[in-house]
Design an enzyme around this catalytic site. Structure first.
Site, PDB file in Angstrom:
ATOM      1  N   ASP A   1       4.760  44.337   8.282  1.00  0.00           N
ATOM      2  CA  ASP A   1       4.331  43.216   7.437  1.00  0.00           C
ATOM      3  C   ASP A   1       2.812  43.072   7.470  1.00  0.00           C
ATOM      4  OD1 ASP A   1       7.026  42.169   6.810  1.00  0.00           O
ATOM      5  OD2 ASP A   1       7.102  41.908   8.987  1.00  0.00           O
TER       6      ASP A   1
ATOM      7  N   ASP B   1     -19.597  44.989   4.004  1.00  0.00           N
ATOM      8  CA  ASP B   1     -21.009  44.864   3.602  1.00  0.00           C
ATOM      9  C   ASP B   1     -21.974  45.103   4.761  1.00  0.00           C
ATOM     10  OD1 ASP B   1     -20.691  41.194   3.620  1.00  0.00           O
ATOM     11  OD2 ASP B   1     -20.209  42.752   5.089  1.00  0.00           O
ATOM     12  N   GLY B   2     -21.601  45.952   5.701  1.00  0.00           N
ATOM     13  CA  GLY B   2     -22.525  46.177   6.833  1.00  0.00           C
ATOM     14  C   GLY B   2     -22.547  44.952   7.739  1.00  0.00           C
TER      15      GLY B   2
ATOM     16  N   GLY C   1       3.495  45.904   0.408  1.00  0.00           N
ATOM     17  CA  GLY C   1       2.316  46.785   0.377  1.00  0.00           C
ATOM     18  C   GLY C   1       1.147  46.175   1.122  1.00  0.00           C
TER      19      GLY C   1
ATOM     20  N   ASP D   1     -14.408  44.158   9.746  1.00  0.00           N
ATOM     21  CA  ASP D   1     -15.594  44.954   9.453  1.00  0.00           C
ATOM     22  C   ASP D   1     -16.176  45.496  10.761  1.00  0.00           C
ATOM     23  OD1 ASP D   1     -18.665  44.308   7.500  1.00  0.00           O
ATOM     24  OD2 ASP D   1     -17.959  46.067   8.624  1.00  0.00           O
ATOM     25  N   ASP D   2     -16.079  46.799  10.939  1.00  0.00           N
ATOM     26  CA  ASP D   2     -16.537  47.370  12.209  1.00  0.00           C
ATOM     27  C   ASP D   2     -18.045  47.527  12.265  1.00  0.00           C
ATOM     28  OD1 ASP D   2     -15.358  50.087  14.368  1.00  0.00           O
ATOM     29  OD2 ASP D   2     -16.203  48.105  14.753  1.00  0.00           O
TER      30      ASP D   2
ATOM     31  N   GLU E   1     -19.686  44.846  12.353  1.00  0.00           N
ATOM     32  CA  GLU E   1     -20.004  43.637  13.134  1.00  0.00           C
ATOM     33  C   GLU E   1     -19.942  43.999  14.611  1.00  0.00           C
ATOM     34  OE1 GLU E   1     -21.010  41.511  11.241  1.00  0.00           O
ATOM     35  OE2 GLU E   1     -19.948  42.007   9.397  1.00  0.00           O
TER      36      GLU E   1
ATOM     37  N   HIS F   1      -8.105  33.274  12.492  1.00  0.00           N
ATOM     38  CA  HIS F   1      -8.375  32.782  11.127  1.00  0.00           C
ATOM     39  C   HIS F   1      -7.774  33.723  10.085  1.00  0.00           C
ATOM     40  CE1 HIS F   1     -11.009  30.913   7.928  1.00  0.00           C
ATOM     41  NE2 HIS F   1     -10.910  32.137   7.418  1.00  0.00           N
ATOM     42  N   GLU F   2      -8.030  35.025  10.254  1.00  0.00           N
ATOM     43  CA  GLU F   2      -7.533  36.007   9.279  1.00  0.00           C
ATOM     44  C   GLU F   2      -6.013  36.008   9.233  1.00  0.00           C
ATOM     45  OE1 GLU F   2     -11.168  36.607   8.025  1.00  0.00           O
ATOM     46  OE2 GLU F   2      -9.319  37.292   7.090  1.00  0.00           O
TER      47      GLU F   2
ATOM     48  N   HIS G   1      -4.650  33.530   6.954  1.00  0.00           N
ATOM     49  CA  HIS G   1      -4.598  34.020   5.564  1.00  0.00           C
ATOM     50  C   HIS G   1      -3.423  34.972   5.374  1.00  0.00           C
ATOM     51  CE1 HIS G   1      -8.278  32.177   4.324  1.00  0.00           C
ATOM     52  NE2 HIS G   1      -9.077  32.950   5.040  1.00  0.00           N
TER      53      HIS G   1
ATOM     54  N   HIS H   1      -8.130  28.085   2.725  1.00  0.00           N
ATOM     55  CA  HIS H   1      -9.162  27.435   3.528  1.00  0.00           C
ATOM     56  C   HIS H   1      -8.955  25.912   3.574  1.00  0.00           C
ATOM     57  CE1 HIS H   1     -12.058  31.032   3.192  1.00  0.00           C
ATOM     58  NE2 HIS H   1     -11.404  31.022   4.347  1.00  0.00           N
TER      59      HIS H   1
END
Ligand SMILES: COc1ccc(S(=O)(=O)[C@H](CC(=O)O)C(F)F)cc1
Ligand SMILES: [Zn+2]
Ligand SMILES: [Zn+2]
Length: 159
Positions: free
Chosen positions: A56, A73-74, A88, A96-97, A99, A116-117, A120, A126
């Site tokens: 899941d 985004d870096g 799916g 983001d690796d 970070e 937090h994620e 979602h 939010h």
């Protein structure tokens, strides 16, 4: 009686691909697991660690363009993102690796961001309440009371 379209209350979770090099692998596993237990404690949800590729919630550390329409985004900026429940890519959570991930101290706290994620990934939007884990911006929470009353009410309205 209003028929709530309650979601399945047991979720399979698979961590795939490269792990962040910022932390030992078993620390990442433990932080991810405790981020899930935040939601499990507040609801009837249970989470099962899986190794199949159709779980899941698929968790991975990626950078920049990584196969969905939301390239990272870096350093800084977007820290992570998660797709709401569904087939799916639904439920999948990407970190983001680029970070610097930490278990505490300087950098972004992986436990807090993951909790937090996963909110979602479970279907939460939010909150405008600064006390809420689901508040849109990263605040270094004291991991004691991570969830607000509103977070708890919202997750129980779904499951
Ligand atoms: C407290 O946890 C988070 C707060 C803010 C973010 S974020 O700044 O990466 C946010 C993504 C999100 O709200 O999940 C932004 F829109 F990119 C991630 C986790
Ligand atoms: Zn992604
Ligand atoms: Zn968010």
């Amino acid at each position: 009686k209003k028929n709530k379209d309650r979601q399945l209350s047991s979720k399979a979770v698979t961590i795939i691909g490269r792990y962040t090099r910022d932390l030992p692998r078993n620390t990442v596993d433990a932080l991810i697991e405790s981020a899930f237990s935040v939601w499990a404690r507040a609801s009837s949800l249970t989470f099962v660690r899986s190794h199949t590729l159709n779980a899941d919630i698929m968790v991975e550390f990626v950078t920049n363009e990584h196969g969905d329409f939301y390239p990272f985004d870096g350093p800084r900026g977007t820290l992570a993102h998660a797709f709401g429940p569904g087939q799916g890519i639904g439920g999948d959570t990407h970190f983001d690796d680029d970070e610097h991930w930490t278990a505490g101290g300087t950098g972004f706290n992986l436990f807090v961001v993951a909790a937090h994620e996963f909110g979602h990934a479970l279907g939460l939007k939010h909150s405008r309440n600064r006390e809420s884990l689901m508040y849109p911006t990263y605040i270094s929470f004291s991991s004691a009371n991570l969830l607000s009353m509103e977070d708890v009410a919202n997750i129980n309205a779904l499951y």
